[in-house]
Design a protein around this motif. Sequence first.
Motif, PDB file in Angstrom:
ATOM      1  N   LEU A  91      53.176   7.936  93.264  1.00 39.64           N
ATOM      2  CA  LEU A  91      52.158   8.030  91.999  1.00 39.64           C
ATOM      3  C   LEU A  91      51.961   9.280  91.162  1.00 39.64           C
ATOM      4  O   LEU A  91      51.871   9.251  90.203  1.00 39.64           O
ATOM      5  CB  LEU A  91      50.706   7.678  92.721  1.00 39.64           C
ATOM      6  N   ALA A  92      52.053  10.229  92.167  1.00 41.13           N
ATOM      7  CA  ALA A  92      52.183  11.554  91.300  1.00 41.13           C
ATOM      8  C   ALA A  92      53.532  11.818  90.408  1.00 41.13           C
ATOM      9  O   ALA A  92      53.092  12.279  89.307  1.00 41.13           O
ATOM     10  CB  ALA A  92      52.157  12.805  92.497  1.00 41.13           C
ATOM     11  N   GLU A 115      44.596  18.556  86.827  1.00 39.11           N
ATOM     12  CA  GLU A 115      45.379  18.572  85.545  1.00 39.11           C
ATOM     13  C   GLU A 115      45.370  17.417  84.522  1.00 39.11           C
ATOM     14  O   GLU A 115      44.977  17.540  83.578  1.00 39.11           O
ATOM     15  CB  GLU A 115      46.802  19.134  85.805  1.00 39.11           C
ATOM     16  N   TYR A 116      45.895  16.516  85.436  1.00 40.70           N
ATOM     17  CA  TYR A 116      46.014  15.077  84.336  1.00 40.70           C
ATOM     18  C   TYR A 116      44.618  14.248  84.431  1.00 40.70           C
ATOM     19  O   TYR A 116      44.473  13.640  83.639  1.00 40.70           O
ATOM     20  CB  TYR A 116      47.214  14.355  85.046  1.00 40.70           C
ATOM     21  N   GLY A 117      43.745  14.614  85.325  1.00 37.80           N
ATOM     22  CA  GLY A 117      42.320  13.963  85.630  1.00 37.80           C
ATOM     23  C   GLY A 117      41.454  14.427  84.494  1.00 37.80           C
ATOM     24  O   GLY A 117      40.645  13.694  83.964  1.00 37.80           O
ATOM     25  N   ARG A 118      41.390  15.677  84.257  1.00 39.83           N
ATOM     26  CA  ARG A 118      40.363  16.169  83.168  1.00 39.83           C
ATOM     27  C   ARG A 118      40.904  15.749  81.999  1.00 39.83           C
ATOM     28  O   ARG A 118      39.938  15.587  80.919  1.00 39.83           O
ATOM     29  CB  ARG A 118      40.497  17.512  83.188  1.00 39.83           C
ATOM     30  N   LEU A 119      42.074  14.945  81.449  1.00 44.19           N
ATOM     31  CA  LEU A 119      42.432  14.456  80.406  1.00 44.19           C
ATOM     32  C   LEU A 119      41.513  13.171  80.173  1.00 44.19           C
ATOM     33  O   LEU A 119      41.654  12.521  79.171  1.00 44.19           O
ATOM     34  CB  LEU A 119      44.010  14.479  80.293  1.00 44.19           C
ATOM     35  N   LEU A 120      41.221  12.593  81.351  1.00 47.37           N
ATOM     36  CA  LEU A 120      41.055  11.198  81.363  1.00 47.37           C
ATOM     37  C   LEU A 120      39.354  10.980  81.704  1.00 47.37           C
ATOM     38  O   LEU A 120      38.737  10.232  81.170  1.00 47.37           O
ATOM     39  CB  LEU A 120      41.812  10.404  82.253  1.00 47.37           C
ATOM     40  N   PHE A 121      38.900  11.803  82.872  1.00 41.69           N
ATOM     41  CA  PHE A 121      37.671  11.723  83.358  1.00 41.69           C
ATOM     42  C   PHE A 121      36.778  12.800  82.949  1.00 41.69           C
ATOM     43  O   PHE A 121      37.094  13.935  82.712  1.00 41.69           O
ATOM     44  CB  PHE A 121      37.642  11.520  84.980  1.00 41.69           C
ATOM     45  N   ASP A 151      47.131   5.091  84.098  1.00 43.46           N
ATOM     46  CA  ASP A 151      47.301   6.402  84.795  1.00 43.46           C
ATOM     47  C   ASP A 151      45.903   6.815  85.406  1.00 43.46           C
ATOM     48  O   ASP A 151      46.160   7.634  86.513  1.00 43.46           O
ATOM     49  CB  ASP A 151      47.453   7.532  83.527  1.00 43.46           C
ATOM     50  N   ALA A 152      45.001   6.619  84.882  1.00 38.17           N
ATOM     51  CA  ALA A 152      43.983   6.797  85.786  1.00 38.17           C
ATOM     52  C   ALA A 152      43.618   6.372  87.074  1.00 38.17           C
ATOM     53  O   ALA A 152      43.220   6.816  87.989  1.00 38.17           O
ATOM     54  CB  ALA A 152      42.493   6.393  84.855  1.00 38.17           C
ATOM     55  N   ALA A 185      52.692  12.327  86.597  1.00 37.48           N
ATOM     56  CA  ALA A 185      52.768  13.833  85.877  1.00 37.48           C
ATOM     57  C   ALA A 185      54.508  14.167  85.845  1.00 37.48           C
ATOM     58  O   ALA A 185      54.678  15.242  85.503  1.00 37.48           O
ATOM     59  CB  ALA A 185      52.133  14.627  87.130  1.00 37.48           C
ATOM     60  N   GLY A 186      55.370  13.118  86.316  1.00 33.54           N
ATOM     61  CA  GLY A 186      56.788  13.355  86.467  1.00 33.54           C
ATOM     62  C   GLY A 186      57.167  14.662  87.373  1.00 33.54           C
ATOM     63  O   GLY A 186      58.217  15.115  87.346  1.00 33.54           O
ATOM     64  N   VAL A 187      56.213  15.048  88.359  1.00 31.23           N
ATOM     65  CA  VAL A 187      56.395  16.112  89.257  1.00 31.23           C
ATOM     66  C   VAL A 187      57.431  15.495  90.309  1.00 31.23           C
ATOM     67  O   VAL A 187      57.002  14.506  90.974  1.00 31.23           O
ATOM     68  CB  VAL A 187      55.174  16.693  89.771  1.00 31.23           C
ATOM     69  N   GLN A 188      58.251  16.234  91.084  1.00 32.48           N
ATOM     70  CA  GLN A 188      58.893  15.752  92.003  1.00 32.48           C
ATOM     71  C   GLN A 188      58.993  16.536  93.314  1.00 32.48           C
ATOM     72  O   GLN A 188      59.262  17.897  93.446  1.00 32.48           O
ATOM     73  CB  GLN A 188      60.629  16.115  91.653  1.00 32.48           C
TER      74      GLN A 188
END
Length: 899
Positions: free
Chosen positions: A509-510, A419-425, A466-467, A514-517
């Motif tokens: 790190l997650a 989800e977050y990697g596709r925003l950067l890579f 973040d990357a 991503a703010g996930v708990q």
Amino acid sequence: MTSAAELPASTGTNLTPNETMKSTQMLDPLRQATGVYVTVHGHFYQPPRENPYLDAIERQPGAAPFHDWNERIHSECYRPNAFARVLNDRGELVGIVNNYEYLSFNIGPTLMSWLERHDVEVYQRILEADRKSCERLNGHGNAIAQVYNHIIMPLANERDKYTQIRWGKEDFRSRFGRDPEGVWLAETAVDYATLKALIDEGIRFVILAPSQAQRCRLMPTKDNPNPEWHEVGGSQIDPTRPYRCFLKDSHSSEKQKTNDKGLLTNDEPYIDIFFYDGPISRDMGFSDVLYNSSHLAGRIGSAVRGDHRPAQLISVATDGETFGHHKGGTEKTLAYAFTQEFTHRGWTVTNFAHYLSLNCPTWEVELKPVTAWSCAHGVDRWQDDCGCGGGGAWHQKWRRPLRDALDWLRDRLIQVYEEYGRLLFRDPWYARDEYIEVIRDRTPENVTRFLARHQNHKLTAAEQVDALRLLEMQRHALLMFTSCGWFFEEISRPEGTQILRYASRALELAGDVAGVQLEKGFIKRLATAISNVEFFKHGAEVYRQLVLTAQISFRQVAAHHAITSLFNGQRSTLSDRLPTNNDRTSTASAFQKRAYCYTVNELDYQLQRMGSLTLAVGNLNLVSEITWESEHLVFAVLHLGGWDFHCCIQPFQGRRGYSQLKEKLFGALQQASAAHTILAMVQLFGEEAFNLQNLFAEERHRLMHLLSQETLTRLDQLYTQTYRDNYGVLMAFHRDGIPAPQELQVAAEISLGYRCMMTLRALEQDISEPKSTWNHILELEAIATEAKHLHCRLNIPEGKQMLEQIILHSLWQLLHDPSGTSDADIQCLERLIDTGYQLNLGICLDRSQELYFSRLHNHIVPQIAIKTANQENLTYSRQLLKLGQKLLVDVNYWLTSSN
């Protein structure tokens, strides 16, 4: 049922023994398959032990007297194999062999990284060994790759399988300068999905245990298109030949054609497999066969087949740590076997890749579905309570819940990464596969190039962080599956704790990105992993007690820096150059250092002493060299004397606020009241405080030693006075053979140890002054004599290391600067070596011996061989030869010939 071991050879014609001998004499076994070949494979590996937050191994008490287990096993195995001794019957050195030049080996990437950092000499010897084996064996080096961090491949998902292979290949390529031909699978754990990944990545062969084969047959030929399959599931496969393994669904008779050897091929994917000799490999690990090179050669010779086949391979495989760590001194057995025993028997020492180049498989094999070399239940040792690795009555019911919890976490981390990697890579998973390039080289320039190559837009500084966090999250998600976590009997062992620490770092790190708990759900699953230890009860409590307590924040790093700055020699040197005023204040404005994997940019620092109180205030910018995240913090640390520290940390909130903070704190200190100063710190920083216990273990131990030094020195002096006052009484006890009072004996040992250390430190300082050096040696001799008469054992490990280094340094100077040395220098060194042994410190002169041996053949012997050498040079060379006798090097031949 016929076993493969009972089947006739599949290639060549049957020759009489005389014909075979004549044929062998005409052929070069390095270029054409003929005769007996021997391969000894060592699987060298240590699990990653680094603290996930510090990227460094902390002290491990169980490895004492060494710092950690890597260091201990290195001393017992990795280095001895790089400099393996060949001794004569008098115990004198006659040769040094780099065993890696003859061993087939894989060295885990995590272990190679450690070797590169901690002993570059051994690291280079390993690389050199592979180059030399390439030269000797037609371009086929002894080294093979390993799946990166030793995960059980059949239990990994498909994507992780490929990353493990790709990281292992790239790490290998960056070190050895070539592509690997083979790969060692962790625990030789294999299934067909793993074979497919290996084939896709261009790997030519793997090494497996004989118990992993299910059935085999001759490969089809035009004359025999459907050979009979032979069941070999009971470890009956013939290990003297290579086998070809096709992917199970790849057989297609429609595509078959005949190759130049008359074999039918189907052009489908395959990998070649070597099965090591199981009985001999077991004997190497569990019997005394390795303690004598003749016994080893005899045991290997018993496996040679007498069926007149032109060539056969006897291969064995075991943990590389067997050679020197598990079985002390057996690297010498290997050295003599490789250079003497095997060649005397006419055998060719080779590796798997070279043998495969000479002897293409003519048999094919099918494997059992899922197997490993250290579990009789497939791969259940790493996921179930199968009994393997059990400790008496202890169960392994925790294994399945631990595996399930980590699998659950891995899958949740995949969602975060995608989800977050596709925003950067451009391609997040391709970026992960190439992240090994960053792991190998974390310089800012290399990381910048990596990010530029994989970013899908120009990343901001925050996006770069973040990357890197995402990629580190994935690295730890792989590390948490390191096989050692399941290998033994209990989840709370260091191995289980270590993989949970990797999981914890991945969770953190997650959350950062991503703010996930996810931690609550992970701990809930760990609660079903029942521990054998009543104190822990289950994996959740192990996590709380041993994992959460090991987490490290930026504030802890800052506190570590603040407290250690009070004792830092580099800081003191800098401060001494700065102006001081009457209130004994020193300031600094630009100071940079490393604290493990953090860069500390100290932007301001001020220190003031008032009586027994010391206060330091500063502000710094901390940068992680791993993720590039940073924090700008302010610290204040008050040393109340002795072990008492009070340290506070808070975010930097501007220059004006920082200046006011300093003014208030140093104003409070002027009252010379610890309570008043601490109260001011609490008002400015809040209740949270750090002390000596919050330091990282290494630095804490160093400071504890510094803080106790004054007390220890006073005690040494008291014991010395006690010893002197009672010397005559103590001697009387020993003269009459009566046990001396413990108090007096202890006083003597401590006093002599203290005296020895003081003398060694003085010797270290005065080593270039001949007269002082002789005086110090005479003093050491006197100490040795007293210790012997009083039956004292000097327990000074630091002194042992210091004396070894003094001898090595002196020898280096003597051998590399002959014009500046004299007869007295050689005699002095000889006397020092003798004294070292008399002190009974257990000194090890291996490195001095290696230095001398190299110089002996490169300089000393050639000098003797020059007939035109003048008498002075010959006399000097003969003196150096006599020095070799002191180092237990066999120089008798040259001593005799030089007379």
